[in-house]
Design a protein around this motif. Structure first.
Motif, PDB file in Angstrom:
ATOM      1  N   LYS A  78       0.837  -1.206   0.000  1.00 12.67           N
ATOM      2  CA  LYS A  78       0.000   0.000   0.000  1.00 12.67           C
ATOM      3  C   LYS A  78       0.872   1.257   0.000  1.00 12.67           C
ATOM      4  O   LYS A  78       0.593   2.219  -0.705  1.00 12.67           O
ATOM      5  CB  LYS A  78      -0.896  -0.033   1.246  1.00 12.67           C
ATOM      6  CG  LYS A  78      -1.760   1.184   1.468  1.00 12.67           C
ATOM      7  CD  LYS A  78      -3.004   1.109   0.605  1.00 12.67           C
ATOM      8  CE  LYS A  78      -4.042   2.176   0.924  1.00 12.67           C
ATOM      9  NZ  LYS A  78      -3.552   3.558   0.920  1.00 12.67           N
TER      10      LYS A  78
ATOM     11  N   LEU B  68       2.211   1.710  -3.443  1.00 11.97           N
ATOM     12  CA  LEU B  68       1.161   2.267  -4.305  1.00 11.97           C
ATOM     13  C   LEU B  68       0.992   3.764  -4.077  1.00 11.97           C
ATOM     14  O   LEU B  68       0.858   4.540  -5.015  1.00 11.97           O
ATOM     15  CB  LEU B  68      -0.180   1.599  -3.994  1.00 11.97           C
ATOM     16  CG  LEU B  68      -0.489   0.283  -4.682  1.00 11.97           C
ATOM     17  CD1 LEU B  68      -1.830  -0.242  -4.200  1.00 11.97           C
ATOM     18  CD2 LEU B  68      -0.517   0.462  -6.193  1.00 11.97           C
TER      19      LEU B  68
ATOM     20  N   HIS C 171       4.455  -3.223 -12.324  1.00 13.42           N
ATOM     21  CA  HIS C 171       4.184  -4.654 -12.189  1.00 13.42           C
ATOM     22  C   HIS C 171       4.432  -5.089 -10.744  1.00 13.42           C
ATOM     23  O   HIS C 171       5.379  -4.632 -10.120  1.00 13.42           O
ATOM     24  CB  HIS C 171       5.114  -5.473 -13.095  1.00 13.42           C
ATOM     25  CG  HIS C 171       4.645  -5.540 -14.507  1.00 13.42           C
ATOM     26  ND1 HIS C 171       4.960  -4.578 -15.435  1.00 13.42           N
ATOM     27  CD2 HIS C 171       3.863  -6.452 -15.147  1.00 13.42           C
ATOM     28  CE1 HIS C 171       4.398  -4.886 -16.594  1.00 13.42           C
ATOM     29  NE2 HIS C 171       3.723  -6.013 -16.448  1.00 13.42           N
ATOM     30  N   HIS C 172       3.574  -5.945 -10.234  1.00 12.33           N
ATOM     31  CA  HIS C 172       3.829  -6.552  -8.930  1.00 12.33           C
ATOM     32  C   HIS C 172       3.697  -8.067  -9.074  1.00 12.33           C
ATOM     33  O   HIS C 172       2.648  -8.546  -9.533  1.00 12.33           O
ATOM     34  CB  HIS C 172       2.831  -6.034  -7.887  1.00 12.33           C
ATOM     35  CG  HIS C 172       3.158  -6.510  -6.495  1.00 12.33           C
ATOM     36  ND1 HIS C 172       2.212  -6.778  -5.548  1.00 12.33           N
ATOM     37  CD2 HIS C 172       4.350  -6.773  -5.903  1.00 12.33           C
ATOM     38  CE1 HIS C 172       2.795  -7.179  -4.429  1.00 12.33           C
ATOM     39  NE2 HIS C 172       4.096  -7.185  -4.613  1.00 12.33           N
TER      40      HIS C 172
ATOM     41  N   SER D  87       2.235  -9.520 -12.316  1.00 14.17           N
ATOM     42  CA  SER D  87       1.026  -8.997 -12.955  1.00 14.17           C
ATOM     43  C   SER D  87       1.063  -7.476 -13.055  1.00 14.17           C
ATOM     44  O   SER D  87       1.625  -6.791 -12.196  1.00 14.17           O
ATOM     45  CB  SER D  87      -0.231  -9.473 -12.234  1.00 14.17           C
ATOM     46  OG  SER D  87      -0.152  -9.121 -10.897  1.00 14.17           O
TER      47      SER D  87
ATOM     48  N   VAL E 122      -0.072  -3.877 -12.708  1.00 12.35           N
ATOM     49  CA  VAL E 122      -0.961  -3.155 -11.807  1.00 12.35           C
ATOM     50  C   VAL E 122      -1.470  -1.877 -12.474  1.00 12.35           C
ATOM     51  O   VAL E 122      -2.655  -1.562 -12.406  1.00 12.35           O
ATOM     52  CB  VAL E 122      -0.227  -2.811 -10.494  1.00 12.35           C
ATOM     53  CG1 VAL E 122      -1.154  -2.080  -9.536  1.00 12.35           C
ATOM     54  CG2 VAL E 122       0.325  -4.068  -9.846  1.00 12.35           C
ATOM     55  N   TYR E 123      -0.583  -1.146 -13.088  1.00 15.63           N
ATOM     56  CA  TYR E 123      -0.974   0.070 -13.797  1.00 15.63           C
ATOM     57  C   TYR E 123      -0.256   0.155 -15.128  1.00 15.63           C
ATOM     58  O   TYR E 123       0.901  -0.261 -15.248  1.00 15.63           O
ATOM     59  CB  TYR E 123      -0.578   1.326 -13.000  1.00 15.63           C
ATOM     60  CG  TYR E 123      -1.469   1.632 -11.831  1.00 15.63           C
ATOM     61  CD1 TYR E 123      -2.801   1.998 -12.017  1.00 15.63           C
ATOM     62  CD2 TYR E 123      -0.971   1.583 -10.534  1.00 15.63           C
ATOM     63  CE1 TYR E 123      -3.616   2.299 -10.941  1.00 15.63           C
ATOM     64  CE2 TYR E 123      -1.779   1.891  -9.446  1.00 15.63           C
ATOM     65  CZ  TYR E 123      -3.100   2.240  -9.660  1.00 15.63           C
ATOM     66  OH  TYR E 123      -3.895   2.540  -8.598  1.00 15.63           O
TER      67      TYR E 123
ATOM     68  N   THR F 222      -9.438  -2.488  -7.310  1.00  9.56           N
ATOM     69  CA  THR F 222      -8.266  -1.631  -7.454  1.00  9.56           C
ATOM     70  C   THR F 222      -7.083  -2.394  -6.849  1.00  9.56           C
ATOM     71  O   THR F 222      -7.289  -3.316  -6.057  1.00  9.56           O
ATOM     72  CB  THR F 222      -8.420  -0.305  -6.700  1.00  9.56           C
ATOM     73  OG1 THR F 222      -8.424  -0.600  -5.303  1.00  9.56           O
ATOM     74  CG2 THR F 222      -9.703   0.414  -7.074  1.00  9.56           C
ATOM     75  N   PRO F 223      -5.860  -2.026  -7.210  1.00 12.11           N
ATOM     76  CA  PRO F 223      -4.700  -2.758  -6.653  1.00 12.11           C
ATOM     77  C   PRO F 223      -4.706  -2.804  -5.133  1.00 12.11           C
ATOM     78  O   PRO F 223      -4.402  -3.830  -4.536  1.00 12.11           O
ATOM     79  CB  PRO F 223      -3.514  -1.952  -7.183  1.00 12.11           C
ATOM     80  CG  PRO F 223      -4.010  -1.331  -8.435  1.00 12.11           C
ATOM     81  CD  PRO F 223      -5.457  -1.029  -8.208  1.00 12.11           C
TER      82      PRO F 223
ATOM     83  N   HIS G  19      -7.306  -5.245  -3.976  1.00 13.32           N
ATOM     84  CA  HIS G  19      -6.866  -6.602  -4.278  1.00 13.32           C
ATOM     85  C   HIS G  19      -5.893  -7.098  -3.211  1.00 13.32           C
ATOM     86  O   HIS G  19      -6.029  -8.203  -2.686  1.00 13.32           O
ATOM     87  CB  HIS G  19      -6.211  -6.621  -5.666  1.00 13.32           C
ATOM     88  CG  HIS G  19      -5.927  -7.991  -6.174  1.00 13.32           C
ATOM     89  ND1 HIS G  19      -4.671  -8.449  -6.417  1.00 13.32           N
ATOM     90  CD2 HIS G  19      -6.753  -9.019  -6.453  1.00 13.32           C
ATOM     91  CE1 HIS G  19      -4.723  -9.699  -6.843  1.00 13.32           C
ATOM     92  NE2 HIS G  19      -5.983 -10.075  -6.873  1.00 13.32           N
ATOM     93  N   ALA G  20      -4.942  -6.235  -2.872  1.00 13.68           N
ATOM     94  CA  ALA G  20      -3.977  -6.608  -1.838  1.00 13.68           C
ATOM     95  C   ALA G  20      -4.690  -6.860  -0.515  1.00 13.68           C
ATOM     96  O   ALA G  20      -4.365  -7.793   0.215  1.00 13.68           O
ATOM     97  CB  ALA G  20      -2.926  -5.507  -1.684  1.00 13.68           C
TER      98      ALA G  20
ATOM     99  N   ARG H 148      -6.171  -8.075 -11.256  1.00 19.01           N
ATOM    100  CA  ARG H 148      -6.943  -7.424 -10.200  1.00 19.01           C
ATOM    101  C   ARG H 148      -8.290  -8.081 -10.006  1.00 19.01           C
ATOM    102  O   ARG H 148      -9.164  -7.538  -9.370  1.00 19.01           O
ATOM    103  CB  ARG H 148      -7.180  -5.974 -10.583  1.00 19.01           C
ATOM    104  CG  ARG H 148      -5.931  -5.165 -10.680  1.00 19.01           C
ATOM    105  CD  ARG H 148      -6.346  -3.740 -10.740  1.00 19.01           C
ATOM    106  NE  ARG H 148      -5.586  -3.007 -11.727  1.00 19.01           N
ATOM    107  CZ  ARG H 148      -5.963  -1.826 -12.192  1.00 19.01           C
ATOM    108  NH1 ARG H 148      -7.088  -1.290 -11.768  1.00 19.01           N
ATOM    109  NH2 ARG H 148      -5.234  -1.193 -13.066  1.00 19.01           N
TER     110      ARG H 148
END
Ligand code: ADP
Ligand code: MG
Length: 619
Positions: A170, A173, A191-192, A195, A197-198, A493-494, A497-498, A520
């Motif tokens: 977080k 982000l 990428h995280h 995958s 992310v943005y 949203t990322p 999701h986390a 996501r």
């Protein structure tokens, strides 16, 4: 006495400095992304593994560095951005202290690959705790790539202070969003763990805001544009009716740098005064441009604070700019529900005799019958099932006079409750009994007379309290998961999701069965049985919101947040008409709660009016 002062070796000095600049993986992201932007990149790619514990890589297509600069950049106070103290007053770049790379190099394994635009070969440098291990020519794309591995490998104390992966992610982000917002003219990719992310394309500020926070936001933004001698303000505020209950998207940028500024935040809240209901937070994305010589950004090592010379003037300009922006879009004051109750009372006919309304009640009817019985309800503990039936609500009056009680200590509430019950019952006084009339007002409040005045109960908050205690305390009464006939796929949203992934186990305990689809997306397979009539997506949204609220706040365990989210999602709402039996049941159940008078977040559930207060009204 012998001389005792000695100069600290470089690596020690660097580690000490690192403590200030690099506190967590997100600090590395901030520094390296800022360097990339300072280097004139048009595209910046951030790659994260395991929330930055394993790898953080930042690749840019900026100006690159020469072989000599590539070695030098890890030295302390090595910077290309200022060369004299006067330069400090002209700063337009993000960095200037020349500390970031020295700090990162001292607490991690860093690989740098960089190439100038007009050179054929680039340079590769490997650093390990301030030591240069490798320095060699290499093939590489033009621009710069920093890979940071094993952060804090040599500072175990720091490693231990890292929070859970979800929290560290977080923070990453947050930093990514701040820099991406400050630079819509630069493309950013993130990428995280494999995958994406943005993937943010170059565009204008509005497009960037929407790309980061969702298309829904687009129609909710109001432009602000104000140019004065002291400051130029541009950007957007959220329409007040969409203000949220949690601190969400609030961004100030000063000369392209994200800052936190409680005083200016106050100006924003002030501008929205009367347009937003209490306890809500305004949304804003605002750029302030100020002559760099009239601010001091240097008061804090991580520089999210600034000091303006004309602080007061900027405050008032900001406030009126936002007001004007809202005015231009004709955002008239909108009342929130609590003030807007519609009183549909028929005109009083003088000729008709007044009849006391008769209430026919089926006392066995229980609208919540499908909910599992509360095994350890307070009433049961005290050996008096549904004691309100014999005692009446007056007994609770005294409890309601108290301060909000801490949920962590329901025992104190239980003691109050016990005293209340121990009060002698006045068996002749019908009004104090449960048979007393109940009225619903404005489809939101339940009103009932008691000996000592009148009780007003907020139906939605009351039910929230009831469900919260049920979910929080009653593991053994949780009835498991109801499989959905049509599993719902939800794109999050990322950050959401986390949050889902890190709380998956607890979600499961409450009956939520979710499957991660990567990216996501998740699928909801099952929901809590007794809430299966609600929209699963709404429910998950509410739970997620509760999960993310002050995610750093360790005092409130995941269980509390989940219970809170479910209670909010499952509660009857204002606007719902309740039958007499439903009202009665709600009140009975409210007063078997450990803390009936307040919601889990400390808001009033019940208000009382005494005869004296009423007499005052007739002055
Ligand atoms: P500062 O940003 O305060 O100058 P840093 O330690 O972050 O200090 O960086 C030191 C120097 O390394 C910068 O001044 C810059 O010249 C160079 N540098 C760092 N990152 C990059 C990059 N991505 N591309 C080109 N040059 C860079
Ligand atoms: Mg820097």
């Amino acid at each position: 006495m012998a001389d005792i002062i000695q100069l600290l070796p470089d690596f020690v000095a660097n580690q000490i400095a690192a403590g200030e600049v690099i506190q967590r993986p997100a600090s590395v992201v901030k520094e390296l992304m800022e360097n990339a932007v300072d280097a004139g990149a048009t595209q910046v790619h951030l790659i994260v593994k395991d929330s930055g514990r394993t790898l953080l890589q930042i690749i840019d297509d900026g100006c690159g560095m020469s072989a000599a600069d590539a070695r030098l950049c890890f030295e302390r106070h090595a910077t290309s951005k200022i060369s004299s103290a006067e330069d400090l007053f002209r700063i337009r770049t993000k960095g200037f202290r020349g500390e970031a790379l020295a700090s990162i190099g001292s607490v991690a394994h860093v690989e740098l690959k960089t190439r100038l635009h007009d050179e054929e070969l680039g340079t590769r440098i490997l650093m390990e705790g301030s030591d240069v291990r490798v320095a060699e020519p290499c093939q590489t794309a033009q621009g710069t790539s920093f890979s940071v591995r094993n952060l804090f490998f040599n500072v175990p104390a720091r490693r231990q202070f890292l929070k859970t992966d979800a929290i560290e992610f977080k923070h990453i982000l947050d930093e990514f969003q701040r820099i991406a917002l400050a630079h819509p003219e630069v493309a950013f990719i993130m990428h995280h763990n494999q995958s994406e992310v943005y993937h943010l394309l170059r565009g204008n500020f509005r497009q960037r805001v929407v790309a980061l926070f969702g298309v829904k936001l687009d129609e909710r933004l109001v432009p602000v544009d104000e140019d004065t001698d002291v400051v130029r303000i541009t950007g957007f505020v959220g329409k007040p009716e969409f203000a949220r209950k949690s601190r969400g998207e609030q961004f100030f940028f000063v000369n392209g740098r994200f800052i936190k500024h409680p005083y200016l935040h106050h100006a924003l809240s002030g501008a929205m005064d009367g347009l937003m209901s209490e306890g809500k937070y305004p949304l804003y994305f605002l750029h302030l441009e100020v002559d760099p010589s009239r601010i001091d950004v240097n008061i804090h090592p991580t520089k999210t604070e600034v000091k303006f010379r004309e602080e007061k003037a900027i405050y008032s300009i900001l406030k009126s700019a936002v007001r004007r922006g809202l005015g231009r879009f004709q955002i008239a004051p909108t009342l929130d529900f609590e003030q807007e109750s519609s009183f549909n009372i028929a005109p009083f006919d003088k000729d008709r005799p007044v009849v006391v309304p008769e209430v026919a009640v089926n006392l066995d009817y229980n609208p919540f019958a499908n909910e599992a019985p509360r095994k350890e309800g307070l009433a049961a503990r005290l050996g008096r099932e549904r004691f309100t039936r014999s005692r009446g609500y007056d007994d609770f009056y005294r409890i309601l006079q108290g301060e909000p009680m801490d949920d962590a200590q329901p025992e104190s509430a239980a003691v109050h409750m016990q005293q209340a019950i121990a009060m002698p019952a006045d068996s002749n006084d019908e009004k104090g009994r449960v048979g007393a009339a109940l009225f619903q007002m404005a489809r939101a409040y339940i009103i009932t007379p008691i000996k000592s005045g009148m009780l007003w109960i907020d139906q939605q908050r009351a039910h929230e309290r009831i469900l919260y205690e049920k979910y929080y305390h009653g593991e053994d009464t949780l009835t498991g998961s109801q499989q959905l006939l049509f599993p719902e796929t939800v794109t999050l949203t990322p950050a959401e999701h986390a949050a889902v992934l890190s709380a998956r186990e607890s979600l499961g305990a409450f009956g939520f069965e979710v499957e991660d689809l990567g990216g996501r997306d998740i699928i909801i397979h099952g929901v809590p049985v007794d809430l299966s009539s609600r929209d699963p997506r709404d429910m998950l949204e509410s739970v997620l919101k509760a999960l993310q609220e002050d995610a750093d706040d360790v005092e409130h365990p995941v269980r509390h947040r989940l219970a809170l989210g479910l209670a909010r999602a499952g509660s009857i709402k204002r606007g719902q008409v309740l039958s007499d039996a439903e009202m009665r049941d709600l009140i009975d159940r409210l007063f078997t709660c450990a803390v009936p008078a307040y919601t889990p977040t400390g808001r009033k559930v019940v208000v009382t009016f005494t005869p004296e207060e009423m007499a005052n009204k007739f002055d």
